[in-house]
Enzyme design. Structure first.
Site, mmCIF file in Angstrom:
data_model
loop_
_atom_site.group_PDB
_atom_site.id
_atom_site.type_symbol
_atom_site.label_atom_id
_atom_site.label_comp_id
_atom_site.label_asym_id
_atom_site.label_seq_id
_atom_site.Cartn_x
_atom_site.Cartn_y
_atom_site.Cartn_z
ATOM 1 N N CYS A 58 48.129 40.674 42.369
ATOM 2 C CA CYS A 58 49.408 40.664 41.644
ATOM 3 C C CYS A 58 50.547 41.298 42.446
ATOM 4 C CB CYS A 58 49.259 41.376 40.304
ATOM 5 S SG CYS A 58 48.018 40.600 39.267
ATOM 6 N N HIS A 77 56.032 43.188 37.493
ATOM 7 C CA HIS A 77 54.902 42.262 37.338
ATOM 8 C C HIS A 77 54.556 42.106 35.857
ATOM 9 C CE1 HIS A 77 51.198 40.233 37.797
ATOM 10 N NE2 HIS A 77 50.481 41.252 37.361
ATOM 11 N N ASN A 126 50.133 36.241 32.626
ATOM 12 C CA ASN A 126 50.080 36.829 33.967
ATOM 13 C C ASN A 126 49.724 35.734 34.974
ATOM 14 O OD1 ASN A 126 49.526 38.216 36.307
ATOM 15 N ND2 ASN A 126 48.065 39.647 35.391
HETATM 16 C C1 LIG Z 1 42.788 43.462 28.804
HETATM 17 C C2 LIG Z 1 43.635 44.241 27.802
HETATM 18 C C3 LIG Z 1 44.739 43.371 27.238
HETATM 19 C C4 LIG Z 1 42.725 44.679 26.663
HETATM 20 O O1 LIG Z 1 43.461 45.459 25.744
HETATM 21 P P1 LIG Z 1 42.914 46.861 25.252
HETATM 22 O O2 LIG Z 1 43.910 47.371 24.305
HETATM 23 O O3 LIG Z 1 42.608 47.693 26.464
HETATM 24 O O4 LIG Z 1 41.615 46.432 24.517
HETATM 25 P P2 LIG Z 1 40.143 47.020 24.689
HETATM 26 O O5 LIG Z 1 39.539 46.480 25.935
HETATM 27 O O6 LIG Z 1 40.187 48.483 24.488
HETATM 28 O O7 LIG Z 1 39.431 46.351 23.454
HETATM 29 C C5 LIG Z 1 39.745 46.733 22.123
HETATM 30 C C6 LIG Z 1 38.969 45.862 21.188
HETATM 31 O O8 LIG Z 1 39.550 44.532 21.203
HETATM 32 C C7 LIG Z 1 38.542 43.572 21.459
HETATM 33 N N1 LIG Z 1 39.118 42.468 22.205
HETATM 34 C C8 LIG Z 1 39.204 42.308 23.539
HETATM 35 N N2 LIG Z 1 39.806 41.148 23.828
HETATM 36 C C9 LIG Z 1 40.124 40.569 22.647
HETATM 37 C C10 LIG Z 1 40.766 39.376 22.295
HETATM 38 N N3 LIG Z 1 41.239 38.506 23.210
HETATM 39 N N4 LIG Z 1 40.930 39.096 20.986
HETATM 40 C C11 LIG Z 1 40.486 39.940 20.032
HETATM 41 N N5 LIG Z 1 39.862 41.090 20.309
HETATM 42 C C12 LIG Z 1 39.687 41.409 21.601
HETATM 43 C C13 LIG Z 1 37.483 44.326 22.230
HETATM 44 O O9 LIG Z 1 36.244 43.682 22.142
HETATM 45 C C14 LIG Z 1 37.513 45.666 21.549
HETATM 46 O O10 LIG Z 1 36.773 45.579 20.374
HETATM 47 P P3 LIG Z 1 35.879 46.815 19.866
HETATM 48 O O11 LIG Z 1 36.854 47.951 19.658
HETATM 49 O O12 LIG Z 1 35.262 46.297 18.608
HETATM 50 O O13 LIG Z 1 34.898 47.094 20.968
HETATM 51 C C15 LIG Z 1 44.266 45.503 28.466
HETATM 52 O O14 LIG Z 1 43.247 46.415 28.769
HETATM 53 C C16 LIG Z 1 45.027 45.198 29.720
HETATM 54 O O15 LIG Z 1 46.092 44.565 29.683
HETATM 55 N N6 LIG Z 1 44.543 45.671 30.874
HETATM 56 C C17 LIG Z 1 45.243 45.485 32.136
HETATM 57 C C18 LIG Z 1 45.003 44.086 32.612
HETATM 58 C C19 LIG Z 1 45.809 43.757 33.807
HETATM 59 O O16 LIG Z 1 46.902 44.220 33.990
HETATM 60 N N7 LIG Z 1 45.203 42.887 34.640
HETATM 61 C C20 LIG Z 1 45.804 42.260 35.746
HETATM 62 C C21 LIG Z 1 45.918 43.106 36.926
HETATM 63 S S1 LIG Z 1 47.536 43.560 37.114
#
Ligand SMILES: CC(C)(COP(=O)(O)OP(=O)(O)OC[C@H]1O[C@@H](n2cnc3c(N)ncnc32)[C@H](O)[C@@H]1OP(=O)(O)O)[C@@H](O)C(=O)NCCC(=O)NCCS
Length: 334
Positions: free
Chosen positions: A114, A254, A284
Protein backbone atom coordinates in the site's frame (compact mmCIF):
# COMPACT_ATOMS: atom_id res chain seq x y z
CA UNK A 1 16.73 23.64 -7.15
CA UNK A 2 14.80 21.67 -9.76
CA UNK A 3 11.89 19.87 -8.16
CA UNK A 4 9.76 17.00 -9.48
CA UNK A 5 6.16 18.19 -9.88
CA UNK A 6 3.04 16.24 -10.73
CA UNK A 7 1.84 17.79 -14.01
CA UNK A 8 -0.98 15.36 -14.84
CA UNK A 9 -3.00 12.67 -13.13
CA UNK A 10 -5.32 9.93 -14.32
CA UNK A 11 -6.96 6.76 -13.09
CA UNK A 12 -8.96 3.73 -14.09
CA UNK A 13 -11.50 1.55 -12.31
CA UNK A 14 -13.07 -1.62 -13.70
CA UNK A 15 -16.74 -1.15 -14.60
CA UNK A 16 -18.10 -3.90 -12.37
CA UNK A 17 -19.24 -2.53 -8.97
CA UNK A 18 -19.79 -4.84 -5.99
CA UNK A 19 -21.73 -3.31 -3.10
CA UNK A 20 -21.78 -4.38 0.53
CA UNK A 21 -25.27 -5.75 -0.16
CA UNK A 22 -23.83 -7.93 -2.93
CA UNK A 23 -21.26 -9.30 -0.45
CA UNK A 24 -24.05 -10.04 2.05
CA UNK A 25 -25.27 -12.63 -0.47
CA UNK A 26 -21.98 -14.60 -0.54
CA UNK A 27 -20.54 -14.26 2.99
CA UNK A 28 -21.79 -13.79 6.53
CA UNK A 29 -21.52 -10.01 6.74
CA UNK A 30 -23.68 -6.89 6.65
CA UNK A 31 -23.61 -3.46 5.07
CA UNK A 32 -23.85 -2.05 8.59
CA UNK A 33 -20.74 -3.94 9.83
CA UNK A 34 -18.61 -3.05 6.81
CA UNK A 35 -19.68 0.60 6.84
CA UNK A 36 -19.09 1.20 10.55
CA UNK A 37 -15.82 -0.79 10.78
CA UNK A 38 -14.22 0.41 7.53
CA UNK A 39 -16.21 3.22 5.85
CA UNK A 40 -16.53 1.17 2.64
CA UNK A 41 -19.86 0.94 0.77
CA UNK A 42 -18.76 -0.50 -2.58
CA UNK A 43 -15.69 -1.46 -4.62
CA UNK A 44 -14.85 -2.06 -8.29
CA UNK A 45 -13.81 -5.66 -9.07
CA UNK A 46 -12.64 -6.76 -12.52
CA UNK A 47 -14.84 -9.64 -13.67
CA UNK A 48 -13.17 -10.25 -17.04
CA UNK A 49 -10.65 -13.07 -16.49
CA UNK A 50 -8.67 -11.92 -19.52
CA UNK A 51 -7.83 -8.57 -17.89
CA UNK A 52 -4.83 -8.09 -15.62
CA UNK A 53 -3.22 -5.28 -13.62
CA UNK A 54 -1.35 -3.90 -16.66
CA UNK A 55 -4.66 -3.45 -18.51
CA UNK A 56 -5.97 -1.11 -15.81
CA UNK A 57 -2.67 0.77 -15.73
CA UNK A 58 -2.64 1.10 -19.52
CA UNK A 59 -5.99 2.91 -19.42
CA UNK A 60 -4.68 5.27 -16.74
CA UNK A 61 -1.41 5.99 -18.62
CA UNK A 62 -3.21 6.55 -21.94
CA UNK A 63 -5.53 9.06 -20.27
CA UNK A 64 -2.54 10.68 -18.54
CA UNK A 65 -0.75 11.27 -21.87
CA UNK A 66 -3.96 12.55 -23.46
CA UNK A 67 -4.58 15.02 -20.63
CA UNK A 68 -1.02 16.35 -20.77
CA UNK A 69 -0.98 16.32 -24.59
CA UNK A 70 2.13 14.18 -24.86
CA UNK A 71 3.01 11.08 -26.87
CA UNK A 72 3.89 7.93 -24.84
CA UNK A 73 7.21 8.01 -26.72
CA UNK A 74 8.16 11.07 -24.65
CA UNK A 75 8.10 9.06 -21.39
CA UNK A 76 11.63 8.43 -20.13
CA UNK A 77 10.80 6.04 -17.32
CA UNK A 78 7.78 4.25 -15.80
CA UNK A 79 7.70 2.86 -12.26
CA UNK A 80 4.78 0.59 -11.39
CA UNK A 81 3.92 0.00 -7.74
CA UNK A 82 1.98 -3.25 -7.41
CA UNK A 83 1.62 -6.48 -5.42
CA UNK A 84 -0.49 -8.03 -8.16
CA UNK A 85 1.86 -8.02 -11.17
CA UNK A 86 0.53 -9.70 -14.33
CA UNK A 87 3.40 -12.21 -14.07
CA UNK A 88 6.34 -12.85 -11.74
CA UNK A 89 8.41 -11.67 -14.67
CA UNK A 90 8.73 -9.70 -16.84
CA UNK A 91 7.74 -6.63 -14.88
CA UNK A 92 4.30 -5.09 -15.24
CA UNK A 93 6.10 -1.82 -15.98
CA UNK A 94 7.56 -3.42 -19.13
CA UNK A 95 4.14 -4.67 -20.19
CA UNK A 96 2.51 -1.28 -19.67
CA UNK A 97 5.25 0.46 -21.70
CA UNK A 98 4.83 -2.04 -24.54
CA UNK A 99 1.04 -1.73 -24.56
CA UNK A 100 0.96 2.08 -24.56
CA UNK A 101 3.87 2.46 -26.99
CA UNK A 102 6.29 4.04 -24.50
CA UNK A 103 9.19 2.83 -26.68
CA UNK A 104 11.81 5.07 -25.14
CA UNK A 105 11.03 4.26 -21.51
CA UNK A 106 12.56 1.79 -19.11
CA UNK A 107 11.29 1.03 -15.66
CA UNK A 108 10.51 -1.56 -13.07
CA UNK A 109 7.94 -2.74 -10.57
CA UNK A 110 8.14 -1.58 -7.00
CA UNK A 111 6.90 -3.92 -4.28
CA UNK A 112 5.91 -1.93 -1.22
CA UNK A 113 2.22 -2.92 -1.05
CA UNK A 114 0.00 0.00 0.00
CA UNK A 115 3.02 2.34 0.28
CA UNK A 116 4.23 1.55 -3.24
CA UNK A 117 2.92 4.73 -4.83
CA UNK A 118 4.73 6.90 -2.27
CA UNK A 119 7.94 4.86 -2.58
CA UNK A 120 7.61 5.23 -6.38
CA UNK A 121 6.96 8.97 -6.16
CA UNK A 122 10.05 9.49 -4.00
CA UNK A 123 12.13 7.32 -6.35
CA UNK A 124 10.86 8.85 -9.58
CA UNK A 125 11.41 12.36 -8.21
CA UNK A 126 15.15 11.66 -7.89
CA UNK A 127 15.51 11.13 -11.64
CA UNK A 128 13.87 14.50 -12.30
CA UNK A 129 15.70 16.41 -9.56
CA UNK A 130 19.10 15.25 -10.82
CA UNK A 131 18.22 16.48 -14.31
CA UNK A 132 18.57 12.99 -15.76
CA UNK A 133 14.98 12.77 -17.03
CA UNK A 134 12.17 15.11 -18.08
CA UNK A 135 9.15 12.78 -17.93
CA UNK A 136 8.73 10.04 -15.35
CA UNK A 137 5.43 8.20 -14.91
CA UNK A 138 4.60 6.69 -11.53
CA UNK A 139 1.79 4.15 -11.51
CA UNK A 140 0.02 2.54 -8.55
CA UNK A 141 -2.07 -0.41 -9.74
CA UNK A 142 -3.53 -3.45 -8.06
CA UNK A 143 -6.07 -6.07 -9.02
CA UNK A 144 -6.57 -7.26 -5.46
CA UNK A 145 -9.55 -9.44 -6.42
CA UNK A 146 -7.05 -11.91 -7.95
CA UNK A 147 -5.37 -12.62 -4.59
CA UNK A 148 -8.34 -12.36 -2.24
CA UNK A 149 -10.30 -15.29 -0.85
CA UNK A 150 -13.99 -14.43 -1.27
CA UNK A 151 -14.94 -16.89 1.46
CA UNK A 152 -12.82 -14.99 4.04
CA UNK A 153 -15.05 -12.20 5.34
CA UNK A 154 -12.25 -10.57 7.31
CA UNK A 155 -10.28 -9.62 4.18
CA UNK A 156 -12.58 -9.72 1.16
CA UNK A 157 -14.78 -6.82 2.23
CA UNK A 158 -11.86 -4.37 2.36
CA UNK A 159 -10.17 -4.63 -1.01
CA UNK A 160 -10.95 -3.37 -4.50
CA UNK A 161 -9.29 -3.10 -7.92
CA UNK A 162 -8.00 0.11 -9.51
CA UNK A 163 -5.06 1.99 -10.99
CA UNK A 164 -3.78 5.55 -10.93
CA UNK A 165 -0.87 7.27 -12.64
CA UNK A 166 0.93 10.60 -12.39
CA UNK A 167 3.40 12.35 -14.66
CA UNK A 168 6.44 13.93 -12.99
CA UNK A 169 8.20 16.81 -14.76
CA UNK A 170 10.85 19.34 -13.71
CA UNK A 171 9.63 22.45 -11.89
CA UNK A 172 11.70 25.57 -11.24
CA UNK A 173 9.04 27.38 -9.12
CA UNK A 174 9.70 25.41 -5.94
CA UNK A 175 6.59 23.29 -6.45
CA UNK A 176 6.36 19.49 -6.45
CA UNK A 177 7.87 16.90 -4.13
CA UNK A 178 9.32 18.94 -1.25
CA UNK A 179 10.24 16.16 1.18
CA UNK A 180 9.53 12.58 2.14
CA UNK A 181 9.99 10.24 5.10
CA UNK A 182 9.78 6.55 4.25
CA UNK A 183 10.13 3.46 6.45
CA UNK A 184 10.21 -0.31 6.12
CA UNK A 185 10.23 -3.06 8.72
CA UNK A 186 10.29 -6.64 7.45
CA UNK A 187 9.33 -7.93 10.90
CA UNK A 188 5.78 -6.82 10.10
CA UNK A 189 5.61 -9.52 7.45
CA UNK A 190 4.12 -11.98 9.93
CA UNK A 191 0.86 -9.99 10.10
CA UNK A 192 0.24 -9.38 6.39
CA UNK A 193 1.57 -11.42 3.49
CA UNK A 194 0.86 -14.03 0.83
CA UNK A 195 2.28 -17.37 1.87
CA UNK A 196 2.65 -19.22 -1.42
CA UNK A 197 3.70 -18.42 -4.96
CA UNK A 198 7.22 -17.14 -4.29
CA UNK A 199 10.54 -18.95 -3.83
CA UNK A 200 9.77 -19.49 -0.12
CA UNK A 201 6.80 -21.67 -1.02
CA UNK A 202 6.42 -22.33 -4.74
CA UNK A 203 2.88 -23.02 -5.93
CA UNK A 204 1.73 -26.63 -5.77
CA UNK A 205 -1.55 -28.53 -5.57
CA UNK A 206 -1.24 -28.39 -1.78
CA UNK A 207 -0.73 -24.63 -1.63
CA UNK A 208 -3.78 -24.11 -3.81
CA UNK A 209 -5.88 -26.59 -1.79
CA UNK A 210 -4.83 -24.84 1.42
CA UNK A 211 -5.63 -21.39 -0.08
CA UNK A 212 -2.11 -20.14 0.54
CA UNK A 213 -2.06 -18.02 -2.61
CA UNK A 214 -4.43 -15.51 -1.04
CA UNK A 215 -3.77 -12.49 1.18
CA UNK A 216 -3.14 -13.52 4.78
CA UNK A 217 -4.00 -10.69 7.15
CA UNK A 218 -4.22 -10.37 10.93
CA UNK A 219 -6.59 -7.42 10.78
CA UNK A 220 -6.28 -6.14 14.35
CA UNK A 221 -2.46 -6.25 14.41
CA UNK A 222 -2.27 -4.46 11.06
CA UNK A 223 -4.82 -1.93 12.26
CA UNK A 224 -2.80 -1.07 15.39
CA UNK A 225 0.46 -0.62 13.49
CA UNK A 226 -1.27 1.36 10.72
CA UNK A 227 -3.00 3.77 13.10
CA UNK A 228 0.19 4.48 15.03
CA UNK A 229 2.69 4.67 12.17
CA UNK A 230 0.61 6.55 9.60
CA UNK A 231 -0.35 9.15 12.19
CA UNK A 232 3.21 9.52 13.52
CA UNK A 233 4.91 9.80 10.13
CA UNK A 234 2.34 12.36 8.97
CA UNK A 235 2.94 14.48 12.08
CA UNK A 236 6.72 14.02 11.71
CA UNK A 237 6.85 15.37 8.16
CA UNK A 238 4.87 18.42 9.29
CA UNK A 239 7.26 19.05 12.20
CA UNK A 240 10.34 18.50 10.06
CA UNK A 241 9.11 21.09 7.54
CA UNK A 242 7.69 23.50 10.16
CA UNK A 243 4.14 23.10 8.84
CA UNK A 244 1.26 24.01 11.15
CA UNK A 245 -2.21 22.48 10.62
CA UNK A 246 -3.20 25.79 8.97
CA UNK A 247 -0.43 25.40 6.39
CA UNK A 248 -1.80 22.05 5.22
CA UNK A 249 -4.41 22.30 2.46
CA UNK A 250 -5.10 18.58 2.07
CA UNK A 251 -4.33 15.17 3.53
CA UNK A 252 -4.29 12.42 0.89
CA UNK A 253 -3.95 9.28 2.99
CA UNK A 254 -3.97 5.64 1.93
CA UNK A 255 -7.56 4.41 1.92
CA UNK A 256 -7.51 1.21 3.97
CA UNK A 257 -9.95 1.99 6.74
CA UNK A 258 -11.75 5.27 7.51
CA UNK A 259 -10.88 4.89 11.19
CA UNK A 260 -7.14 4.84 10.37
CA UNK A 261 -7.51 7.98 8.23
CA UNK A 262 -9.49 9.75 10.97
CA UNK A 263 -6.78 8.94 13.55
CA UNK A 264 -4.13 10.35 11.19
CA UNK A 265 -5.95 13.63 10.58
CA UNK A 266 -6.58 14.03 14.32
CA UNK A 267 -2.89 13.48 15.10
CA UNK A 268 -2.03 16.13 12.46
CA UNK A 269 -4.57 18.52 13.98
CA UNK A 270 -6.49 19.06 10.75
CA UNK A 271 -10.26 19.02 10.27
CA UNK A 272 -12.27 16.57 8.13
CA UNK A 273 -12.83 19.25 5.45
CA UNK A 274 -9.14 18.89 4.50
CA UNK A 275 -9.18 15.10 4.28
CA UNK A 276 -9.55 13.54 0.84
CA UNK A 277 -11.76 10.47 1.04
CA UNK A 278 -13.06 8.01 -1.56
CA UNK A 279 -12.81 4.75 0.40
CA UNK A 280 -16.61 4.47 0.42
CA UNK A 281 -16.64 3.95 -3.37
CA UNK A 282 -13.41 2.03 -4.06
CA UNK A 283 -12.31 0.22 -0.87
CA UNK A 284 -8.58 -0.43 -0.53
CA UNK A 285 -7.00 -0.61 -3.99
CA UNK A 286 -3.53 -1.03 -2.39
CA UNK A 287 -1.01 0.88 -4.57
CA UNK A 288 -3.87 2.55 -6.43
CA UNK A 289 -5.47 4.49 -3.59
CA UNK A 290 -3.38 7.67 -3.45
CA UNK A 291 -3.22 8.45 -7.20
CA UNK A 292 -6.95 7.63 -7.44
CA UNK A 293 -7.62 10.07 -4.58
CA UNK A 294 -5.64 12.87 -6.26
CA UNK A 295 -7.46 12.13 -9.53
CA UNK A 296 -10.87 12.37 -7.84
CA UNK A 297 -9.93 15.65 -6.12
CA UNK A 298 -7.95 17.19 -9.01
CA UNK A 299 -10.68 19.70 -9.82
CA UNK A 300 -10.38 21.22 -6.34
CA UNK A 301 -6.58 21.46 -6.33
CA UNK A 302 -4.91 24.85 -6.76
CA UNK A 303 -1.37 25.79 -7.65
CA UNK A 304 0.64 26.02 -4.44
CA UNK A 305 -1.65 23.82 -2.32
CA UNK A 306 0.22 21.95 0.40
CA UNK A 307 -0.67 18.26 0.37
CA UNK A 308 0.53 15.62 2.81
CA UNK A 309 0.40 12.14 1.27
CA UNK A 310 0.68 9.28 3.73
CA UNK A 311 0.48 5.53 3.57
CA UNK A 312 0.88 2.30 5.51
CA UNK A 313 1.01 -1.18 4.07
CA UNK A 314 2.31 -4.72 3.98
CA UNK A 315 5.97 -5.20 4.65
CA UNK A 316 5.45 -3.31 6.88
CA UNK A 317 6.06 -0.20 4.81
CA UNK A 318 4.94 3.33 5.62
CA UNK A 319 5.73 6.94 4.99
CA UNK A 320 4.67 10.44 4.08
CA UNK A 321 5.39 12.84 1.22
CA UNK A 322 5.11 16.62 1.46
CA UNK A 323 3.92 17.89 -1.91
CA UNK A 324 3.24 21.36 -3.29
CA UNK A 325 0.66 21.08 -6.05
CA UNK A 326 1.94 22.62 -9.28
CA UNK A 327 -1.11 23.54 -11.40
CA UNK A 328 -4.70 24.68 -11.35
CA UNK A 329 -6.76 21.47 -11.38
CA UNK A 330 -10.08 23.19 -12.12
CA UNK A 331 -9.47 22.99 -15.87
CA UNK A 332 -8.30 19.38 -16.12
CA UNK A 333 -10.14 17.71 -13.20
CA UNK A 334 -13.15 15.52 -13.87
C1 LIG B 1 -9.97 -5.97 9.03
C2 LIG B 1 -10.69 -4.97 9.93
C3 LIG B 1 -11.67 -4.13 9.14
C4 LIG B 1 -11.47 -5.77 10.97
O1 LIG B 1 -12.10 -4.88 11.87
P1 LIG B 1 -11.96 -5.08 13.44
O2 LIG B 1 -12.74 -4.00 14.05
O3 LIG B 1 -10.49 -5.15 13.76
O4 LIG B 1 -12.65 -6.45 13.63
P2 LIG B 1 -12.10 -7.73 14.40
O5 LIG B 1 -11.09 -8.43 13.56
O6 LIG B 1 -11.73 -7.34 15.78
O7 LIG B 1 -13.41 -8.61 14.45
C5 LIG B 1 -14.52 -8.24 15.25
C6 LIG B 1 -15.62 -9.22 15.01
O8 LIG B 1 -16.18 -8.98 13.70
C7 LIG B 1 -16.19 -10.19 12.96
N1 LIG B 1 -15.99 -9.89 11.55
C8 LIG B 1 -14.84 -9.82 10.86
N2 LIG B 1 -15.08 -9.51 9.58
C9 LIG B 1 -16.42 -9.37 9.46
C10 LIG B 1 -17.27 -9.05 8.40
N3 LIG B 1 -16.82 -8.78 7.16
N4 LIG B 1 -18.60 -8.98 8.63
C11 LIG B 1 -19.10 -9.22 9.86
N5 LIG B 1 -18.34 -9.54 10.91
C12 LIG B 1 -17.01 -9.61 10.72
C13 LIG B 1 -15.08 -11.02 13.56
O9 LIG B 1 -15.26 -12.38 13.29
C14 LIG B 1 -15.20 -10.67 15.01
O10 LIG B 1 -16.23 -11.43 15.56
P3 LIG B 1 -16.12 -12.01 17.06
O11 LIG B 1 -15.99 -10.79 17.94
O12 LIG B 1 -17.40 -12.75 17.23
O13 LIG B 1 -14.89 -12.87 17.09
C15 LIG B 1 -9.68 -4.04 10.66
O14 LIG B 1 -8.94 -4.80 11.57
C16 LIG B 1 -8.73 -3.35 9.72
O15 LIG B 1 -9.12 -2.48 8.94
N6 LIG B 1 -7.43 -3.69 9.79
C17 LIG B 1 -6.42 -3.03 8.97
C18 LIG B 1 -6.49 -3.60 7.59
C19 LIG B 1 -5.61 -2.87 6.65
O16 LIG B 1 -5.39 -1.70 6.75
N7 LIG B 1 -5.11 -3.66 5.67
C20 LIG B 1 -4.40 -3.21 4.54
C21 LIG B 1 -3.01 -2.87 4.81
S1 LIG B 1 -2.85 -1.19 4.79
Amino acid sequence: MTRAAITAIAGYLPENIVTNFDLEKIIDTSDEWITTRTGIKERHLENDPKKATSDMAVEAVKLLCKKRGISPEEIDMLICGTVTPDLVFPSTSNLICAKVGAKNAWGYDLGAACSAFLFGLATGAQFIETGRYKKVVVVGADMMSRIIDYTDRTTCVIFGDGAGAVLLEPNEENLGVMDFILHADGNGMQHLHMKAGGSAMPPSHDTVNDKLHYVYQEGQAVFKHAVYNMAEVSASIMEKNHLSPNDVTWLAAHQANKRIIDATSQRMGIGPEKVMMNIERYGNTTAGTIPLLLWDYEKQLKKGDTIILSAFGGGFTWGAVYLKWAYDGSKTGK
